[in-house]
Write a protein that holds these residues in place. Structure first.
Motif, PDB file in Angstrom:
ATOM      1  N   LEU A   1      19.126  22.457   6.876  1.00  0.00           N
ATOM      2  CA  LEU A   1      17.953  21.767   7.430  1.00  0.00           C
ATOM      3  C   LEU A   1      17.991  21.664   8.952  1.00  0.00           C
ATOM      4  CD1 LEU A   1      17.500  18.963   4.781  1.00  0.00           C
ATOM      5  CD2 LEU A   1      15.877  20.805   5.291  1.00  0.00           C
TER       6      LEU A   1
ATOM      7  N   VAL B   1      13.716  25.918   9.657  1.00  0.00           N
ATOM      8  CA  VAL B   1      13.915  25.463   8.278  1.00  0.00           C
ATOM      9  C   VAL B   1      13.363  24.050   8.151  1.00  0.00           C
ATOM     10  CG1 VAL B   1      15.612  24.911   6.482  1.00  0.00           C
ATOM     11  CG2 VAL B   1      15.971  26.887   7.982  1.00  0.00           C
ATOM     12  N   SER B   2      12.455  23.857   7.195  1.00  0.00           N
ATOM     13  CA  SER B   2      11.891  22.528   7.011  1.00  0.00           C
ATOM     14  C   SER B   2      12.176  21.961   5.622  1.00  0.00           C
ATOM     15  CB  SER B   2      10.381  22.544   7.257  1.00  0.00           C
ATOM     16  OG  SER B   2       9.758  23.471   6.384  1.00  0.00           O
ATOM     17  N   ALA B   3      12.740  22.775   4.736  1.00  0.00           N
ATOM     18  CA  ALA B   3      13.054  22.297   3.382  1.00  0.00           C
ATOM     19  C   ALA B   3      14.147  23.170   2.778  1.00  0.00           C
ATOM     20  CB  ALA B   3      11.811  22.342   2.507  1.00  0.00           C
ATOM     21  N   VAL B   4      14.837  22.620   1.798  1.00  0.00           N
ATOM     22  CA  VAL B   4      15.805  23.397   1.010  1.00  0.00           C
ATOM     23  C   VAL B   4      15.393  23.297  -0.453  1.00  0.00           C
ATOM     24  CG1 VAL B   4      17.735  23.133   2.597  1.00  0.00           C
ATOM     25  CG2 VAL B   4      17.416  21.453   0.810  1.00  0.00           C
ATOM     26  N   ILE B   5      15.708  24.310  -1.213  1.00  0.00           N
ATOM     27  CA  ILE B   5      15.446  24.306  -2.643  1.00  0.00           C
ATOM     28  C   ILE B   5      16.783  24.164  -3.351  1.00  0.00           C
ATOM     29  CG2 ILE B   5      14.569  25.630  -4.601  1.00  0.00           C
ATOM     30  CD1 ILE B   5      12.670  27.027  -2.603  1.00  0.00           C
TER      31      ILE B   5
ATOM     32  N   MET C   1      23.326  21.433   2.597  1.00  0.00           N
ATOM     33  CA  MET C   1      21.881  21.204   2.750  1.00  0.00           C
ATOM     34  C   MET C   1      21.555  20.669   4.137  1.00  0.00           C
ATOM     35  SD  MET C   1      20.625  19.796  -0.959  1.00  0.00           S
ATOM     36  CE  MET C   1      21.945  18.605  -1.192  1.00  0.00           C
ATOM     37  N   ARG C   2      22.369  19.754   4.621  1.00  0.00           N
ATOM     38  CA  ARG C   2      22.137  19.192   5.958  1.00  0.00           C
ATOM     39  C   ARG C   2      22.218  20.282   7.015  1.00  0.00           C
ATOM     40  NH1 ARG C   2      22.262  14.045   8.586  1.00  0.00           N
ATOM     41  NH2 ARG C   2      21.850  14.556  10.742  1.00  0.00           N
TER      42      ARG C   2
END
Length: 82
Positions: A63, A68-72, A59-60
């Motif tokens: 990001l 990319v401003s968010a992960v799901i 995830m890091r």
């Protein structure tokens, strides 16, 4: 570390859900099982060094990519190993 790390490549008949089938198709297109295992080994080393999970490392990384401003994040009920 997870159901995929350090394992031999599963047979198609061992992929027990549609998501696993899709993931395997992506892995094969990306470069194959051996390359995927090398990626997991690298991520495991990073996660150990920073005392984080492989999921947090992934995830890091995502990001930190431009645009990319968010992960799901998803989860599977009933199977904590996934």
């Amino acid at each position: 570390v997870g159901v995929w790390f350090g394992r031999g490549e599963p047979l198609d008949k061992e992929l027990d859900n549609l998501s696993a089938v899709r993931y395997m198709k992506v892995i094969r297109r990306w470069g194959g099982w051996r390359l995927f295992q090398r990626l997991l080994e690298t991520m495991a080393a990073i996660s150990f060094k920073h005392q984080k999970t492989i999921a947090v490392v992934a995830m890091r990384w995502a990001l930190q990519q431009e645009g990319v401003s968010a992960v799901i994040v998803g989860s599977r009920l009933g199977n904590p190993a996934c």
